[in-house]
Design a protein around this motif. Sequence first.
Motif, mmCIF file in Angstrom:
data_model
loop_
_atom_site.group_PDB
_atom_site.id
_atom_site.type_symbol
_atom_site.label_atom_id
_atom_site.label_comp_id
_atom_site.label_asym_id
_atom_site.label_seq_id
_atom_site.Cartn_x
_atom_site.Cartn_y
_atom_site.Cartn_z
ATOM 1 N N ILE A 73 0.824 -1.201 0.000
ATOM 2 C CA ILE A 73 0.000 0.000 0.000
ATOM 3 C C ILE A 73 0.859 1.252 0.000
ATOM 4 O O ILE A 73 0.497 2.273 -0.597
ATOM 5 C CB ILE A 73 -0.938 -0.014 1.231
ATOM 6 C CG1 ILE A 73 -1.823 -1.270 1.186
ATOM 7 C CG2 ILE A 73 -1.800 1.241 1.294
ATOM 8 C CD1 ILE A 73 -2.598 -1.525 2.459
ATOM 9 N N VAL A 74 2.013 1.200 0.671
ATOM 10 C CA VAL A 74 2.902 2.362 0.751
ATOM 11 C C VAL A 74 4.327 1.939 0.403
ATOM 12 O O VAL A 74 4.664 0.748 0.420
ATOM 13 C CB VAL A 74 2.885 2.995 2.162
ATOM 14 C CG1 VAL A 74 1.504 3.532 2.487
ATOM 15 C CG2 VAL A 74 3.330 2.004 3.219
ATOM 16 N N LYS A 75 5.155 2.911 0.114
ATOM 17 C CA LYS A 75 6.554 2.664 -0.202
ATOM 18 C C LYS A 75 7.417 3.147 0.953
ATOM 19 O O LYS A 75 7.201 4.226 1.488
ATOM 20 C CB LYS A 75 6.949 3.393 -1.488
ATOM 21 C CG LYS A 75 8.357 3.066 -1.977
ATOM 22 C CD LYS A 75 8.644 3.763 -3.300
ATOM 23 C CE LYS A 75 10.035 3.411 -3.811
ATOM 24 N NZ LYS A 75 10.337 4.094 -5.101
ATOM 25 N N TYR A 76 8.396 2.323 1.338
ATOM 26 C CA TYR A 76 9.293 2.656 2.449
ATOM 27 C C TYR A 76 10.727 2.812 1.963
ATOM 28 O O TYR A 76 11.120 2.272 0.926
ATOM 29 C CB TYR A 76 9.292 1.539 3.491
ATOM 30 C CG TYR A 76 7.997 1.309 4.234
ATOM 31 C CD1 TYR A 76 7.515 2.246 5.139
ATOM 32 C CD2 TYR A 76 7.272 0.126 4.051
ATOM 33 C CE1 TYR A 76 6.347 2.015 5.851
ATOM 34 C CE2 TYR A 76 6.092 -0.110 4.752
ATOM 35 C CZ TYR A 76 5.637 0.843 5.649
ATOM 36 O OH TYR A 76 4.484 0.613 6.346
ATOM 37 N N GLU A 77 11.492 3.512 2.783
ATOM 38 C CA GLU A 77 12.952 3.530 2.649
ATOM 39 C C GLU A 77 13.526 3.055 3.981
ATOM 40 O O GLU A 77 13.243 3.641 5.024
ATOM 41 C CB GLU A 77 13.454 4.933 2.333
ATOM 42 C CG GLU A 77 14.978 5.016 2.230
ATOM 43 C CD GLU A 77 15.468 6.405 1.846
ATOM 44 O OE1 GLU A 77 16.575 6.783 2.282
ATOM 45 O OE2 GLU A 77 14.736 7.117 1.116
ATOM 46 N N ARG A 78 14.322 1.997 3.939
ATOM 47 C CA ARG A 78 14.819 1.391 5.179
ATOM 48 C C ARG A 78 16.154 1.980 5.607
ATOM 49 O O ARG A 78 17.068 2.162 4.799
ATOM 50 C CB ARG A 78 14.929 -0.122 5.047
ATOM 51 C CG ARG A 78 15.562 -0.799 6.258
ATOM 52 C CD ARG A 78 15.209 -2.264 6.358
ATOM 53 N NE ARG A 78 13.792 -2.439 6.693
ATOM 54 C CZ ARG A 78 13.240 -3.620 6.979
ATOM 55 N NH1 ARG A 78 13.978 -4.720 6.972
ATOM 56 N NH2 ARG A 78 11.959 -3.698 7.274
ATOM 57 N N GLU A 79 16.237 2.227 6.900
ATOM 58 C CA GLU A 79 17.475 2.643 7.547
ATOM 59 C C GLU A 79 17.759 1.662 8.679
ATOM 60 O O GLU A 79 16.867 1.375 9.487
ATOM 61 C CB GLU A 79 17.341 4.064 8.116
ATOM 62 C CG GLU A 79 18.555 4.528 8.908
ATOM 63 C CD GLU A 79 18.328 5.850 9.620
ATOM 64 O OE1 GLU A 79 19.316 6.397 10.152
ATOM 65 O OE2 GLU A 79 17.170 6.323 9.655
ATOM 66 N N LEU A 125 -2.021 0.814 6.295
ATOM 67 C CA LEU A 125 -3.219 1.643 6.148
ATOM 68 C C LEU A 125 -3.086 2.941 6.936
ATOM 69 O O LEU A 125 -3.511 4.005 6.474
ATOM 70 C CB LEU A 125 -4.452 0.868 6.609
ATOM 71 C CG LEU A 125 -4.918 -0.270 5.704
ATOM 72 C CD1 LEU A 125 -6.036 -1.064 6.379
ATOM 73 C CD2 LEU A 125 -5.387 0.266 4.357
ATOM 74 N N THR A 126 -2.487 2.854 8.124
ATOM 75 C CA THR A 126 -2.282 4.054 8.927
ATOM 76 C C THR A 126 -1.260 4.974 8.277
ATOM 77 O O THR A 126 -1.449 6.192 8.220
ATOM 78 C CB THR A 126 -1.820 3.688 10.345
ATOM 79 O OG1 THR A 126 -2.720 2.735 10.918
ATOM 80 C CG2 THR A 126 -1.774 4.921 11.227
ATOM 81 N N VAL A 127 -0.170 4.396 7.793
ATOM 82 C CA VAL A 127 0.861 5.193 7.126
ATOM 83 C C VAL A 127 0.283 5.915 5.909
ATOM 84 O O VAL A 127 0.544 7.111 5.687
ATOM 85 C CB VAL A 127 2.055 4.306 6.721
ATOM 86 C CG1 VAL A 127 3.007 5.059 5.792
ATOM 87 C CG2 VAL A 127 2.802 3.808 7.954
ATOM 88 N N LYS A 128 -0.527 5.207 5.142
ATOM 89 C CA LYS A 128 -1.129 5.827 3.957
ATOM 90 C C LYS A 128 -1.989 7.023 4.345
ATOM 91 O O LYS A 128 -1.929 8.086 3.707
ATOM 92 C CB LYS A 128 -1.964 4.802 3.199
ATOM 93 C CG LYS A 128 -2.611 5.364 1.935
ATOM 94 C CD LYS A 128 -3.439 4.323 1.213
ATOM 95 C CE LYS A 128 -4.083 4.907 -0.042
ATOM 96 N NZ LYS A 128 -4.934 3.907 -0.747
ATOM 97 N N GLN A 129 -2.788 6.867 5.388
ATOM 98 C CA GLN A 129 -3.655 7.964 5.842
ATOM 99 C C GLN A 129 -2.815 9.151 6.322
ATOM 100 O O GLN A 129 -3.097 10.306 5.988
ATOM 101 C CB GLN A 129 -4.558 7.481 6.976
ATOM 102 C CG GLN A 129 -5.565 8.499 7.467
ATOM 103 C CD GLN A 129 -6.837 8.517 6.658
ATOM 104 O OE1 GLN A 129 -7.249 7.501 6.114
ATOM 105 N NE2 GLN A 129 -7.496 9.656 6.579
ATOM 106 N N LEU A 130 -1.796 8.875 7.112
ATOM 107 C CA LEU A 130 -0.991 9.943 7.708
ATOM 108 C C LEU A 130 -0.160 10.705 6.682
ATOM 109 O O LEU A 130 0.089 11.907 6.849
ATOM 110 C CB LEU A 130 -0.065 9.351 8.772
ATOM 111 C CG LEU A 130 -0.720 8.861 10.063
ATOM 112 C CD1 LEU A 130 0.263 8.035 10.877
ATOM 113 C CD2 LEU A 130 -1.231 10.039 10.882
ATOM 114 N N THR A 131 0.284 10.026 5.630
ATOM 115 C CA THR A 131 1.165 10.671 4.656
ATOM 116 C C THR A 131 0.401 11.321 3.502
ATOM 117 O O THR A 131 1.007 11.973 2.663
ATOM 118 C CB THR A 131 2.168 9.654 4.076
ATOM 119 O OG1 THR A 131 1.452 8.528 3.530
ATOM 120 C CG2 THR A 131 3.119 9.159 5.150
#
Length: 375
Positions: A73-79, A125-131
Amino acid sequence: MRKRTVDSSRVELLHAPETATINGESLLEIIQNECPSLADPEHGRFVPSLLLPTSDLQTCYNAICERFGRPRIVKYERELITTEDGGTIGLDWSPPFEQLPPDDRPIVVLSHGLSGGSQETYVQLTVKQLTSEPYNFRTVVVNYRGCAGVKLTTHVLYNGGFTSDYKFALSHIRKRFLQSSLIGIGYSLGANLVTKYVGEEGPACLLSAAISVCNPYDLAASSDAIEVPTLRNKHVYTPAMLLGLMHLYRRHQKAIEAGPIKFDTEAIANIKRLREFDDLITSRAFGYKDSTDYYTKCSCAQFMPSICIPFLAISSLDDPVCPEKIIPRDTFRSNPYLILALTEHGGHLGYHESLSASWYPRPIAEFCAAISQRT
């Protein structure tokens, strides 16, 4: 199953007679004015999908869908960051920095549940809403040792009270973004961990606010609820939770057993209950006497009276994993920083309004926006 009525869909807010004041406004007033999904007479409701009317269907729907592959659902960048004892934590940032370069906007820090990670549907789903518009937060998911593809570089994983790694991650984020306020969200076991951290730290807490979703509050009582000898516990919840835990253990078995602690591998191979896992693995790895000792020392409810930042908890009365009777209502009634949003339905990390939409990301985003504007 509880009978569903229009009235039973309303969100009930439980709080102290006088809530804390944030920049001249009471916490309750802020929620009433800025969080319609919690307090508006028309919109402050959760009505479960007609296709998912029971707590079990609400709870199991994500897992059923994920059997056919987790949606991206969302795209991440890992650190990857390294703790003082050599442990590795994975921070998954969204949006990626190429898309959203560093700035001073508020950051929402999310903590997953039992053996989960940033890939869990409820997190995405939460990340999508927040961003998304109109919120446009920066988010970061804390993937604990050995979870979500993070390599285990010590002989211990994590547990529901292991707040030192969470604190380390927050310190790293704070140093990287000195001007950004931080809001923490925890789900299920992650909610217990975040809540425990906030209570432990008191005025020194690095978060400006926190949100707890489907918190077990009392780990022993939650474990007992899952082990009541019902068909759904025996054939659905216990096997599903154990499957994730045992998969995590077996994936990192060599690293775990390479440490100084000796494990009973024969007994571990025959684990059938969550409490057995915590007796044989969790408690031994972290120096607790047994599962009871672990549950007693790590349950977050005992730390909640010391919370002194705005704190929203979302719980469902039909949660099969975190039952109604263990919700510390008296604490919510006495600590002015706490607000409990209770729904009649929702299951455990369910809250499906339809087969494609969940309710909880909306009140989470509304609360984060309201608090970030005032801190």
